[in-house]
Design an enzyme around this catalytic site. Structure first.
Site, PDB file in Angstrom:
ATOM      1  N   CYS A   1       0.813  -1.227   0.000  1.00 43.88           N
ATOM      2  CA  CYS A   1       0.000   0.000   0.000  1.00 43.88           C
ATOM      3  C   CYS A   1       0.844   1.274   0.000  1.00 43.88           C
ATOM      4  CB  CYS A   1      -0.953   0.003   1.190  1.00 43.88           C
ATOM      5  SG  CYS A   1      -1.984  -1.462   1.242  1.00 43.88           S
TER       6      CYS A   1
ATOM      7  N   HIS B   1      -3.322   6.993   3.413  1.00 44.96           N
ATOM      8  CA  HIS B   1      -3.717   5.743   2.759  1.00 44.96           C
ATOM      9  C   HIS B   1      -5.090   5.332   3.287  1.00 44.96           C
ATOM     10  CE1 HIS B   1      -3.998   1.749   1.344  1.00 44.96           C
ATOM     11  NE2 HIS B   1      -3.671   1.164   2.484  1.00 44.96           N
TER      12      HIS B   1
ATOM     13  N   ASN C   1     -10.129  -0.461   0.503  1.00 44.45           N
ATOM     14  CA  ASN C   1      -8.675  -0.345   0.451  1.00 44.45           C
ATOM     15  C   ASN C   1      -8.195  -0.794  -0.928  1.00 44.45           C
ATOM     16  OD1 ASN C   1      -5.918  -0.576   0.713  1.00 44.45           O
ATOM     17  ND2 ASN C   1      -5.975  -1.698   2.653  1.00 44.45           N
TER      18      ASN C   1
HETATM   19  C1  LIG Z   1      -9.738  -6.063   9.977  1.00 43.78           C
HETATM   20  C2  LIG Z   1     -10.324  -5.158  11.040  1.00 43.78           C
HETATM   21  C3  LIG Z   1     -11.326  -4.208  10.413  1.00 43.78           C
HETATM   22  C4  LIG Z   1     -11.013  -6.018  12.071  1.00 43.78           C
HETATM   23  O1  LIG Z   1     -11.523  -5.197  13.084  1.00 43.78           O
HETATM   24  P1  LIG Z   1     -11.271  -5.572  14.598  1.00 43.78           P
HETATM   25  O2  LIG Z   1     -11.997  -4.581  15.406  1.00 43.78           O
HETATM   26  O3  LIG Z   1      -9.788  -5.666  14.801  1.00 43.78           O
HETATM   27  O4  LIG Z   1     -11.948  -6.977  14.694  1.00 43.78           O
HETATM   28  P2  LIG Z   1     -11.324  -8.336  15.232  1.00 43.78           P
HETATM   29  O5  LIG Z   1     -10.343  -8.876  14.260  1.00 43.78           O
HETATM   30  O6  LIG Z   1     -10.894  -8.124  16.657  1.00 43.78           O
HETATM   31  O7  LIG Z   1     -12.610  -9.223  15.221  1.00 43.78           O
HETATM   32  C5  LIG Z   1     -13.707  -8.954  16.085  1.00 43.78           C
HETATM   33  C6  LIG Z   1     -14.806  -9.925  15.760  1.00 43.78           C
HETATM   34  O8  LIG Z   1     -15.382  -9.571  14.500  1.00 43.78           O
HETATM   35  C7  LIG Z   1     -15.410 -10.714  13.664  1.00 43.78           C
HETATM   36  N1  LIG Z   1     -15.300 -10.302  12.273  1.00 43.78           N
HETATM   37  C8  LIG Z   1     -14.187 -10.198  11.512  1.00 43.78           C
HETATM   38  N2  LIG Z   1     -14.534  -9.790  10.281  1.00 43.78           N
HETATM   39  C9  LIG Z   1     -15.857  -9.615  10.286  1.00 43.78           C
HETATM   40  C10 LIG Z   1     -16.787  -9.189   9.320  1.00 43.78           C
HETATM   41  N3  LIG Z   1     -16.405  -8.854   8.091  1.00 43.78           N
HETATM   42  N4  LIG Z   1     -18.075  -9.118   9.664  1.00 43.78           N
HETATM   43  C11 LIG Z   1     -18.480  -9.445  10.907  1.00 43.78           C
HETATM   44  N5  LIG Z   1     -17.660  -9.859  11.863  1.00 43.78           N
HETATM   45  C12 LIG Z   1     -16.355  -9.932  11.557  1.00 43.78           C
HETATM   46  C13 LIG Z   1     -14.270 -11.569  14.140  1.00 43.78           C
HETATM   47  O9  LIG Z   1     -14.451 -12.911  13.780  1.00 43.78           O
HETATM   48  C14 LIG Z   1     -14.333 -11.360  15.628  1.00 43.78           C
HETATM   49  O10 LIG Z   1     -15.352 -12.191  16.147  1.00 43.78           O
HETATM   50  P3  LIG Z   1     -15.157 -12.915  17.551  1.00 43.78           P
HETATM   51  O11 LIG Z   1     -15.000 -11.822  18.556  1.00 43.78           O
HETATM   52  O12 LIG Z   1     -16.419 -13.677  17.698  1.00 43.78           O
HETATM   53  O13 LIG Z   1     -13.942 -13.766  17.406  1.00 43.78           O
HETATM   54  C15 LIG Z   1      -9.195  -4.357  11.738  1.00 43.78           C
HETATM   55  O14 LIG Z   1      -8.385  -5.221  12.506  1.00 43.78           O
HETATM   56  C16 LIG Z   1      -8.341  -3.621  10.783  1.00 43.78           C
HETATM   57  O15 LIG Z   1      -8.767  -2.710  10.109  1.00 43.78           O
HETATM   58  N6  LIG Z   1      -7.034  -3.953  10.714  1.00 43.78           N
HETATM   59  C17 LIG Z   1      -6.150  -3.331   9.784  1.00 43.78           C
HETATM   60  C18 LIG Z   1      -6.368  -3.896   8.429  1.00 43.78           C
HETATM   61  C19 LIG Z   1      -5.713  -3.118   7.333  1.00 43.78           C
HETATM   62  O16 LIG Z   1      -5.725  -1.929   7.344  1.00 43.78           O
HETATM   63  N7  LIG Z   1      -5.136  -3.848   6.381  1.00 43.78           N
HETATM   64  C20 LIG Z   1      -4.565  -3.306   5.230  1.00 43.78           C
HETATM   65  C21 LIG Z   1      -3.261  -2.709   5.523  1.00 43.78           C
HETATM   66  S1  LIG Z   1      -2.688  -1.787   4.156  1.00 43.78           S
END
Ligand SMILES: CC(C)(COP(=O)(O)OP(=O)(O)OC[C@H]1O[C@@H](n2cnc3c(N)ncnc32)[C@H](O)[C@@H]1OP(=O)(O)O)[C@@H](O)C(=O)NCCC(=O)NCCS
Length: 329
Positions: free
Chosen positions: A116, A256, A286
C-alpha cells in the site's frame, strides 16, 4: 520555510472499474453486516474489475488520463514505475505491459513492490531520478486488482479490498515554488507475515499454494491495525521534520485509505483537523497502491486541493512498509 524544489506532479488520472460491490452484496457472500463493516472500517462500496480486464488495462487507462491532464504524449515519458502487488504475471513487470499499451516507446519501465506504500515509494524514486538528472518525465501508476487475490470465504479480509488505478506524471519543477517538498520511505521486514500472500512466488509452488489455500491475502488484522497507527505516525513525523512544515501549514492530508479509524488516528497524531483530511475509503475500500494517487486525483479535480496548497500524503502497507510525501501543488 526554505525548500529546494526538484520535481513536480504535472498531471494525474484514475481508472475506476464500473462494477461495484456493496456491503449489502457482501452480506450475501460471508457472515457479515453492513453495520459491522461501516463501524470497523468506514467502508460502504468497493469496485471490482471485469474478468476480461487485467491490471495493466486499468493502469494504462489511468496513465492515458494523466498524460492528457499533463498535456503530454506517451513518447515524452522516460521512466514508468508501476506500484502493485497484483501484477498481470509474475514476470515481466506490469510496467512493461503498460509501456506497450500506451506506446511509451522511449521509456524504461519497472515495477515497485511496496504494497500500500507503493505509490509513495515510486514518488520517492521519481523525485530522486529527476533531481539526479537521470530522467525527465516519470509516469507512476498505483494499480491493484485485489479482488482477484482475496479469499471470498474469509470475512475478516474479503470485505476490505477493492480494485482501482491512479497515475501521476512527475517532471522537473518550473521553479515557481510548487512541487515535491520532501519524501520519506521506510521498511520493517521483521513484520512480513502480518500481511502477505504466501502463494504466487517460488516459496510455495502453484500446486502447494492451491492445495493449502495460500493464493490469497492473509492478514493478522488487529496487529496490522496497531502497527499501521505507529507507522503512519512515524511517516507523518518524519515528513514534517524533513520539510519543516507544521500542522498549520498543511492544507490537505491524504492518508492511505485502509480504514477510517486508522485515518482518524493519524490525523489526531498529526494534529490536523478533520476538515483537512481527505477520505474516500467509503466508496472504494482499500485499493492498496492505488489509494493515494486516486485520492490525490480526486482532491485536485474536486477543488479540495487548489494551486499553491500544501498536501501531505502518508501510507503504510505489507512488508511492513511506510512512507510520506509533502507537495505544494
Ligand atoms: C480487519 C479489522 C477491520 C477487524 O476489526 P477488529 O476490530 O480488529 O476486529 P477483530 O479482528 O478483533 O474481530 C472482532 C470480531 O469480529 C469478527 N469479524 C471479523 N470480520 C468480520 C466481518 N467482516 N463481519 C463481521 N464480523 C467480523 C471476528 O471474527 C471477531 O469475532 P469474535 O470476537 O467472535 O472472534 C481491523 O483489525 C483492521 O482494520 N485492521 C487493519 C487492516 C488493514 O488496514 N489492512 C490493510 C493494511 S494496508
Amino acid at each position: 520555510m526554505q525548500h529546494d524544489i526538484h520535481s513536480k506532479i504535472l498531471g494525474s488520472g484514475v481508472a475506476i472499474p464500473p462494477k461495484t460491490l456493496t456491503n449489502a452484496d457482501l452480506e450475501k457472500i460471508v457472515d457479515t453486516s453492513d453495520q459491522w463493516i461501516r463501524e470497523r472500517t468506514g467502508m460502504v462500496v468497493r469496485h471490482v474489475v471485469d474478468e476480461n480486464r487485467q491490471n495493466s488495462d486499468l493502469a494504462s487507462e489511468a496513465a492515458l488520463k494523466a498524460l492528457d491532464d499533463a498535456k503530454m504524449t506517451a513518447e515524452e515519458i522516460e521512466t514508468i514505475i508501476v506500484a502493485t502487488v497484483t501484477g498481470d504475471v509474475t514476470f515481466p513487470s506490469t510496467a512493461c505491459y503498460v509501456q506497450s499499451k500506451i506506446g511509451a516507446v522511449n521509456a524504461a519501465a519497472f515495477d515497485v513492490q511496496a504494497a500500500c506504500s507503493g505509490f509513495l515509494f515510486g514518488l520517492n524514486i521519481a523525485d530522486s531520478f529527476i533531481t539526479a538528472g537521470k530522467s525527465k518525465n516519470v509516469l507512476i501508476i498505483g494499480c491493484e486488482v485485489l479482488t482477484r487475490i482475496v479469499d471470498w470465504q474469509d470475512r475478516s479480509t474479503c470485505v476490505l479490498f477493492g480494485d482501482a488505478a491512479g497515475a501521476a506524471i512527475v517532471g522537473p519543477s518550473s521553479g515557481d515554488g510548487r512541487g515535491i517538498l520532501g519524501t520519506f520511505i521506510k521498511t520493517d521486514g521483521r513484520l512480513t507475515q502480518l500481511l502477505w500472500m504466501p502463494g504466487g512466488g517460488t516459496r510455495y509452488p502453484a500446486d502447494v499454494a492451491l492445495a493449502e489455500n495460500l493464493n490469497s491475502i492473509k492478514m493478522r488484522g488487529q496487529e496490522v491495525f496497531k502497527h499501521a497507527v505507529t507507522a503512519m505516525g512515524d511517516a507523518a513525523t518524519h515528513i514534517m521534520e524533513i520539510t519543516g512544515l507544521t500542522a498549520d501549514d498543511v492544507d490537505l492530508l491524504i492518508p492511505h485509505q485502509a480504514n477510517k479509524r486508522i485515518i482518524d488516528a493519524t490525523a489526531r497524531r498529526m494534529k490536523v483537523s478533520p476538515d483537512k483530511v481527505f477520505v474516500n475509503v467509503t466508496k472504494y475500500g482499500n485499493t492498496s497502491a492505488a489509494s493515494i494517487p486516486v485520492a490525490f486525483d480526486e482532491a485536485m479535480k474536486s477543488g479540495a486541493l487548489k494551486t499553491g496548497d500544501i498536501c501531505v500524503m502518508v501510507a503504510f502497507g505489507g512488508g511492513f512498509t511506510w512512507g510520506s510525501a509533502a507537495i505544494r501543488v
